[in-house]
Scaffold this motif. Structure first.
Motif, PDB file in Angstrom:
ATOM      1  N   ARG A   1      -7.849  -1.779  -3.701  1.00 49.84           N
ATOM      2  CA  ARG A   1      -8.790  -0.740  -3.249  1.00 49.84           C
ATOM      3  C   ARG A   1      -9.368  -1.097  -1.881  1.00 49.84           C
ATOM      4  O   ARG A   1      -9.445  -0.259  -0.992  1.00 49.84           O
ATOM      5  CB  ARG A   1      -9.934  -0.570  -4.264  1.00 49.84           C
ATOM      6  CG  ARG A   1      -9.598   0.366  -5.425  1.00 49.84           C
ATOM      7  CD  ARG A   1     -10.850   0.770  -6.210  1.00 49.84           C
ATOM      8  NE  ARG A   1     -11.489  -0.365  -6.865  1.00 49.84           N
ATOM      9  CZ  ARG A   1     -11.131  -0.846  -8.057  1.00 49.84           C
ATOM     10  NH1 ARG A   1     -10.136  -0.282  -8.725  1.00 49.84           N
ATOM     11  NH2 ARG A   1     -11.757  -1.878  -8.585  1.00 49.84           N
ATOM     12  N   ALA A   2      -9.757  -2.366  -1.732  1.00 47.97           N
ATOM     13  CA  ALA A   2     -10.394  -2.797  -0.471  1.00 47.97           C
ATOM     14  C   ALA A   2      -9.436  -2.638   0.705  1.00 47.97           C
ATOM     15  O   ALA A   2      -9.835  -2.218   1.792  1.00 47.97           O
ATOM     16  CB  ALA A   2     -10.862  -4.244  -0.595  1.00 47.97           C
ATOM     17  N   MET A   3      -8.142  -2.948   0.486  1.00 46.73           N
ATOM     18  CA  MET A   3      -7.182  -2.799   1.579  1.00 46.73           C
ATOM     19  C   MET A   3      -6.859  -1.335   1.829  1.00 46.73           C
ATOM     20  O   MET A   3      -6.732  -0.890   2.965  1.00 46.73           O
ATOM     21  CB  MET A   3      -5.917  -3.609   1.316  1.00 46.73           C
ATOM     22  CG  MET A   3      -6.118  -5.061   1.747  1.00 46.73           C
ATOM     23  SD  MET A   3      -4.671  -6.088   1.571  1.00 46.73           S
ATOM     24  CE  MET A   3      -3.507  -5.328   2.697  1.00 46.73           C
TER      25      MET A   3
ATOM     26  N   LYS B   1      -6.907  -8.149   5.036  1.00 44.59           N
ATOM     27  CA  LYS B   1      -5.912  -8.723   4.125  1.00 44.59           C
ATOM     28  C   LYS B   1      -6.633  -9.508   3.044  1.00 44.59           C
ATOM     29  O   LYS B   1      -7.562 -10.255   3.320  1.00 44.59           O
ATOM     30  CB  LYS B   1      -4.931  -9.600   4.894  1.00 44.59           C
ATOM     31  CG  LYS B   1      -3.675  -9.917   4.075  1.00 44.59           C
ATOM     32  CD  LYS B   1      -2.540 -10.355   4.956  1.00 44.59           C
ATOM     33  CE  LYS B   1      -1.323 -10.755   4.132  1.00 44.59           C
ATOM     34  NZ  LYS B   1      -0.604  -9.618   3.512  1.00 44.59           N
ATOM     35  N   VAL B   2      -6.152  -9.330   1.820  1.00 49.86           N
ATOM     36  CA  VAL B   2      -6.817  -9.905   0.647  1.00 49.86           C
ATOM     37  C   VAL B   2      -5.988 -11.067   0.104  1.00 49.86           C
ATOM     38  O   VAL B   2      -4.809 -10.907  -0.210  1.00 49.86           O
ATOM     39  CB  VAL B   2      -7.004  -8.830  -0.437  1.00 49.86           C
ATOM     40  CG1 VAL B   2      -7.626  -9.432  -1.689  1.00 49.86           C
ATOM     41  CG2 VAL B   2      -7.853  -7.675   0.090  1.00 49.86           C
ATOM     42  N   LEU B   3      -6.641 -12.214  -0.017  1.00 49.74           N
ATOM     43  CA  LEU B   3      -6.007 -13.380  -0.631  1.00 49.74           C
ATOM     44  C   LEU B   3      -6.354 -13.391  -2.114  1.00 49.74           C
ATOM     45  O   LEU B   3      -7.508 -13.143  -2.485  1.00 49.74           O
ATOM     46  CB  LEU B   3      -6.498 -14.666   0.061  1.00 49.74           C
ATOM     47  CG  LEU B   3      -5.808 -15.967  -0.339  1.00 49.74           C
ATOM     48  CD1 LEU B   3      -5.749 -16.932   0.865  1.00 49.74           C
ATOM     49  CD2 LEU B   3      -6.515 -16.673  -1.500  1.00 49.74           C
TER      50      LEU B   3
ATOM     51  N   LEU C   1       0.818  -1.221   0.000  1.00 50.21           N
ATOM     52  CA  LEU C   1       0.000   0.000   0.000  1.00 50.21           C
ATOM     53  C   LEU C   1       0.851   1.270   0.000  1.00 50.21           C
ATOM     54  O   LEU C   1       0.376   2.326  -0.375  1.00 50.21           O
ATOM     55  CB  LEU C   1      -0.944   0.022   1.214  1.00 50.21           C
ATOM     56  CG  LEU C   1      -2.021  -1.070   1.237  1.00 50.21           C
ATOM     57  CD1 LEU C   1      -2.880  -0.914   2.485  1.00 50.21           C
ATOM     58  CD2 LEU C   1      -2.899  -1.024  -0.009  1.00 50.21           C
ATOM     59  N   TRP C   2       2.121   1.144   0.430  1.00 52.92           N
ATOM     60  CA  TRP C   2       2.972   2.358   0.424  1.00 52.92           C
ATOM     61  C   TRP C   2       3.124   2.889  -1.002  1.00 52.92           C
ATOM     62  O   TRP C   2       2.812   4.066  -1.245  1.00 52.92           O
ATOM     63  CB  TRP C   2       4.326   2.078   1.074  1.00 52.92           C
ATOM     64  CG  TRP C   2       4.261   1.855   2.569  1.00 52.92           C
ATOM     65  CD1 TRP C   2       4.272   0.640   3.197  1.00 52.92           C
ATOM     66  CD2 TRP C   2       4.177   2.839   3.625  1.00 52.92           C
ATOM     67  NE1 TRP C   2       4.204   0.814   4.566  1.00 52.92           N
ATOM     68  CE2 TRP C   2       4.154   2.150   4.860  1.00 52.92           C
ATOM     69  CE3 TRP C   2       4.139   4.230   3.635  1.00 52.92           C
ATOM     70  CZ2 TRP C   2       4.079   2.798   6.100  1.00 52.92           C
ATOM     71  CZ3 TRP C   2       4.074   4.885   4.871  1.00 52.92           C
ATOM     72  CH2 TRP C   2       4.039   4.167   6.080  1.00 52.92           C
ATOM     73  N   PRO C   3       3.554   2.077  -1.977  1.00 50.51           N
ATOM     74  CA  PRO C   3       3.603   2.609  -3.351  1.00 50.51           C
ATOM     75  C   PRO C   3       2.211   2.884  -3.921  1.00 50.51           C
ATOM     76  O   PRO C   3       2.037   3.819  -4.703  1.00 50.51           O
ATOM     77  CB  PRO C   3       4.316   1.509  -4.146  1.00 50.51           C
ATOM     78  CG  PRO C   3       4.148   0.261  -3.337  1.00 50.51           C
ATOM     79  CD  PRO C   3       4.104   0.709  -1.898  1.00 50.51           C
TER      80      PRO C   3
END
Ligand code: ZN
Length: 335
Positions: A321-323, A330-332, A37-39
């Motif tokens: 987007r969700a995260m 956390k998205v798998l 998510l940082w970048p």
């Protein structure tokens, strides 16, 4: 990732063996990391389209001529850094600082196939093909569980101790799980989100603190007879979280910091007088993998609960987007 907010799923060339120590995996599951998510938020620059993802479980499809420990057809887990697991630094348990360290997923783990360098040192096979319900937990071992576990070890968590956890992302939540496994008496999770508080309690948190910054520090001191925690896990990486962790820890106590540091600067004089131990950095997940795989295989722990959204790889952009919007912990991603 083409740039901030711009994730695309594209056909790319299938990775091929580049060195005799490489392995090619068919990725069974991957996921999106808080550090991705940082970048995504433009806080780290992405110079060009970059293949994303460094967390993976998969089946070995091909190995280089020098690979001995890993066999075609095995189900394997590796960490985000490749390591030889034989040098003096690896032998001391710091595989993320291996003299041969390199990214384990340079070709991108959010993908159907992945090339892993130094396969013999990097990959650990499971006892057999896992049941489908174990796959999220095994995937968690690739990074977030191993990182939360290292944070707890670095913070010297143990029986009789009070542990504070700053950060309610997957790493912080699994730091709670690790603290419980390592015998902590009391675990204070810092979170202001009901769903994350619930999961923290499931993983073993005994207290929840919703305050942040100075108010959060004061609340932890109130809960510990004014002394502060014995052990604090810092799983955010910001100045506020790091200072909160140091100030919430009692003199002689330990801070385990695993949030990727972003513009954190430590005030020397305050650190000098704090009497607090600091240890952390990129977690040597490889050190813990055999033990973590065993705990998951025997169903002693269920770290896969941190995955609250599963999407096909094609929907990776929606996963980011969700995260980003904190709709998902956390998205798998399933190739
Ligand atoms: Zn090494």
């Amino acid at each position: 990732m083409y740039g901030p907010g711009d994730v695309r799923v594209e056909e790319r060339e299938k990775p091929a063996l580049a060195a005799p120590t490489d392995a090619i995996l068919r990725v069974v599951a991957s996921c999106i990391c808080g550090s991705d998510l940082w970048p995504y938020r433009g806080l780290d620059t992405t110079a060009q389209p970059t293949p994303m993802g460094h967390e993976y479980v998969g089946v070995v499809e091909q190995v280089g001529a020098d690979v001995r420990n890993v066999k075609v057809g095995e189900f394997v887990i590796g960490s985000f850094f490749a390591s030889d697991n034989t040098c003096a630094i690896c032998a001391s348990g710091y595989q993320t600082h291996c003299v041969q360290r390199q990214p384990a997923a340079a070709t991108g783990a959010q993908s159907e196939y992945l090339r892993v360098p130094l396969a013999d040192g990097t990959l650990v096979a499971t006892p057999g093909m896992p049941d489908a319900d174990l796959i999220p937990s095994l995937l968690a071992a690739s990074d977030v569980l191993g990182t939360g576990w290292f944070a707890a070890v670095a913070a010297e968590v143990g029986p009789g101790k009070t542990v504070a956890v700053a950060g309610d992302g997957a790493v912080g939540l699994l730091g709670v799980l690790a603290a419980r496994q390592l015998g902590a008496e009391r675990i204070i999770a810092m979170s202001r989100h009901a769903d994350r508080q619930r999961l923290a309690r499931e993983f073993g948190a005994t207290d929840i603190v919703t305050e942040r910054g100075e108010a959060g520090v004061n609340r932890i001191k109130e809960l510990t007879d004014g002394l502060g925690a014995h052990s604090t896990i810092e799983a955010v990486g910001t100045q506020e979280a790091m200072m909160q962790a140091i100030r919430a820890t009692r003199p002689g106590g330990h801070v385990g910091y695993v949030g990727v540091s972003h513009d954190v600067s430590l005030p020397g004089l305050e650190l000098f007088f704090s009497g607090v131990h600091l240890h952390g950095g990129p977690a040597p997940v490889r050190r813990f993998l055999p033990e973590l795989i065993d705990l998951i295989w025997t169903r002693a722990i269920d770290p896969g609960k941190v995955f609250d959204l599963t999407l096909p790889l094609d929907s990776a952009a929606e996963g980011y987007r969700a995260m980003d919007e904190r709709r998902a912990i956390k998205v798998l991603l399933q190739p």
